[in-house]
Design a protein around this motif. Structure first.
Motif, PDB file in Angstrom:
ATOM      1  N   THR A 122      51.620  47.517  43.647  1.00  0.00           N
ATOM      2  CA  THR A 122      51.275  48.897  43.309  1.00  0.00           C
ATOM      3  C   THR A 122      50.102  48.938  42.342  1.00  0.00           C
ATOM      4  OG1 THR A 122      53.619  49.474  43.547  1.00  0.00           O
ATOM      5  CG2 THR A 122      52.170  51.119  42.539  1.00  0.00           C
ATOM      6  N   THR A 128      42.041  55.319  43.833  1.00  0.00           N
ATOM      7  CA  THR A 128      42.443  54.142  44.604  1.00  0.00           C
ATOM      8  C   THR A 128      42.977  54.530  45.974  1.00  0.00           C
ATOM      9  OG1 THR A 128      44.527  54.214  43.364  1.00  0.00           O
ATOM     10  CG2 THR A 128      42.863  52.622  42.643  1.00  0.00           C
ATOM     11  N   ALA A 129      43.897  55.513  46.005  1.00  0.00           N
ATOM     12  CA  ALA A 129      44.429  55.992  47.278  1.00  0.00           C
ATOM     13  C   ALA A 129      43.526  57.052  47.886  1.00  0.00           C
ATOM     14  CB  ALA A 129      45.844  56.538  47.093  1.00  0.00           C
ATOM     15  N   ASP A 130      42.957  57.900  47.056  1.00  0.00           N
ATOM     16  CA  ASP A 130      42.211  59.073  47.521  1.00  0.00           C
ATOM     17  C   ASP A 130      40.756  59.005  47.064  1.00  0.00           C
ATOM     18  OD1 ASP A 130      41.802  61.537  48.702  1.00  0.00           O
ATOM     19  OD2 ASP A 130      42.547  62.671  46.983  1.00  0.00           O
ATOM     20  N   MET A 131      39.819  58.279  47.748  1.00  0.00           N
ATOM     21  CA  MET A 131      40.197  57.392  48.817  1.00  0.00           C
ATOM     22  C   MET A 131      39.356  56.122  48.850  1.00  0.00           C
ATOM     23  SD  MET A 131      38.415  59.142  52.230  1.00  0.00           S
ATOM     24  CE  MET A 131      39.701  60.299  52.501  1.00  0.00           C
ATOM     25  N   PRO A 188      44.794  59.476  52.354  1.00  0.00           N
ATOM     26  CA  PRO A 188      45.927  58.562  52.212  1.00  0.00           C
ATOM     27  C   PRO A 188      47.186  59.069  52.905  1.00  0.00           C
ATOM     28  CG  PRO A 188      45.579  59.800  50.183  1.00  0.00           C
ATOM     29  CD  PRO A 188      44.413  60.101  51.076  1.00  0.00           C
ATOM     30  N   ALA A 363      44.853  54.362  53.076  1.00  0.00           N
ATOM     31  CA  ALA A 363      45.856  53.527  52.408  1.00  0.00           C
ATOM     32  C   ALA A 363      47.122  54.320  52.136  1.00  0.00           C
ATOM     33  CB  ALA A 363      45.280  52.984  51.104  1.00  0.00           C
ATOM     34  N   GLY A 365      49.854  55.532  49.568  1.00  0.00           N
ATOM     35  CA  GLY A 365      49.837  55.728  48.126  1.00  0.00           C
ATOM     36  C   GLY A 365      50.420  57.068  47.768  1.00  0.00           C
ATOM     37  N   GLU A 373      48.003  58.364  39.914  1.00  0.00           N
ATOM     38  CA  GLU A 373      47.623  57.966  41.262  1.00  0.00           C
ATOM     39  C   GLU A 373      47.786  56.462  41.476  1.00  0.00           C
ATOM     40  OE1 GLU A 373      43.754  58.095  44.309  1.00  0.00           O
ATOM     41  OE2 GLU A 373      43.663  59.108  42.367  1.00  0.00           O
ATOM     42  N   LEU A 375      48.027  53.194  44.820  1.00  0.00           N
ATOM     43  CA  LEU A 375      48.061  52.790  46.229  1.00  0.00           C
ATOM     44  C   LEU A 375      48.889  51.525  46.357  1.00  0.00           C
ATOM     45  CD1 LEU A 375      46.248  50.105  47.145  1.00  0.00           C
ATOM     46  CD2 LEU A 375      44.359  51.658  46.918  1.00  0.00           C
TER      47      LEU A 375
END
Length: 401
Positions: A122, A128-131, A188, A363, A365, A373, A375
């Motif tokens: 994690t 990181t996830a968005d994006m 994500p 990803a 997340g 936040e 991922l």
């Protein structure tokens, strides 16, 4: 992975997590909030360099001019970053579009600026996830696809303003989306692999209200209170909520000193219609509320904004695209579900062009748009394999209704 052909197994075999993760960390370290133009320029340069490994033309497209009402009710130009476009095999008869965004919701001075690990899988960090992770795995998947004797043409669009509605890139999205057989967008997915199905539309508005100033003690009856009118308009709009239509009066600006009847107020609000029909209902409701408030309070009201994200219903072609992607995920041993969501993205705009789109290819997340936040790093190589396999199957078999 027993459902994969030898050709498909060879296609995805070189994909490894480490380089995708390394690139994600590098990109997440660049603050590219939508209003941070220097950060966006740095991010665009990194993306242009990275995507140059693909066999196509890489260019940076200028943003379309955008205006927004300021705190004094004047329309002001809003600067945006440039958008990255990659065109591969533009002469191909069958083509797809892949989209993502380089901007984040974290402003230049936001305290959330660095990444750290919550556990071995994690990664906690801004964008990181968005994006940033989604962009990195998209590139890895496309690079793998290019090793398999490809014939499909495609455009990649990575815009700089998705988080604020893609106002400076919507025309570019429409231009590149038209005529494509399918679209993949790298928002994500949820940690359990759930992907977005139907989405509502979204519109952001500003109602600029001009009243008349007067002394609050000597002759208040001669004034026309713009703040009171704004509050009344907010209540009338909020009363228009119904099944399939959310209305959110979000902020009132303006006002005057306590001893003055305020002659200016600006009401900012958002609405989200589930269907095109409800979008028409919402517009009629807005028009009626504005006319009523203007008459009751003897003020003038100028409305700016509109529905920039059309509702995204699900048709048979999108169902077929999801069938192809979900089968590919199953053959890779990846969990995947599909459910309606209340959020919006560039997938809305692509669907409005009549192109089937799956818009959560990024990803896995969560807690996006917040300092929490994160991922799941294991999804980076997994989703890169999914991208490569989906592109390969779109190439070899297309979409079967």
């Amino acid at each position: 992975m027993s459902g994969l052909t030898p050709e498909e197994q060879a296609l995805i075999a070189p994909i490894e997590r480490a380089p995708i993760l390394e690139r994600t960390l590098e990109w997440a370290a660049i603050n590219s909030g939508t209003t941070h133009l220097d950060g966006l320029a740095a991010m665009a340069a990194k993306l242009a360099e990275a995507f140059a490994v693909l066999p196509g033309e890489v260019r940076l497209a200028e943003p379309v001019p955008v205006e927004k009402a300021d705190s004094e009710g004047h329309m002001r130009a809003v600067a945006h970053g440039r958008h990255l476009v990659v065109s591969v095999r533009p002469e191909a008869e069958r083509r797809v579009i892949l989209t993502g965004h380089m901007d984040t919701v974290y402003a230049k001075d936001h305290p959330f600026q660095t990444c750290d690990w919550l556990d071995e899988d994690t990664l906690h960090g801004p964008g990181t996830a968005d994006m940033k992770g989604g962009l990195s795995l998209m590139l890895a998947g496309l690079a793998a696809y290019e090793r398999g004797n490809p014939t499909l043409g495609y455009d990649v669009l990575i815009n700089s303003d998705e988080e604020t509605g893609s106002l400076s890139s919507s025309a570019l999205i429409a231009q590149l989306a038209r005529g494509k057989m399918a679209a993949l967008t790298y928002e994500p997915a949820l940690p359990d692999g759930s992907m977005a199905r139907a989405r509502p539309g979204s519109g952001n508005y500003a109602a600029i209200i001009h009243g008349k100033s007067a002394h609050a003690g000597r002759n208040p009856q001669d004034g026309r209170n713009a703040v009171v009118a704004a509050g009344d308009l907010a209540l009338k709009l909020a009363a228009g909520r119904r099944e399939g239509l959310s209305v959110n009066p979000a902020r009132i600006e303006g006002g005057a000193p306590n001893n003055t009847v305020p002659d200016l107020a600006i009401l900012h609000f958002n609405l989200r219609p589930r269907t095109p029909e409800l979008a028409e209902v919402a517009q009629a409701m807005i028009d009626a509320a504005i006319a009523e408030v203007a008459a009751e309070h003897d003020v003038s009201i100028h409305l700016t904004g509109g529905v920039s994200r059309p509702p995204k219903p699900i048709g048979s072609e999108t169902e077929a695209l999801y069938g192809l992607v979900s089968q590919a995920a199953a053959d890779l041993g990846q969990a995947m579900r599909w459910k309606d969501t209340g959020g919006v993205c560039d997938g809305n705009n692509i669907a409005a062009c009549g192109v089937p789109v799956l818009d959560t290819m990024g990803a896995l997340g969560g807690s996006i748009h917040s300092p929490d936040e994160f991922l799941l790093a294991s999804s980076l190589d997994a989703r890169a394999r999914l991208t490569a396999l989906v592109m390969h199957r779109l190439d070899r078999q297309g979409i079967t209704l």
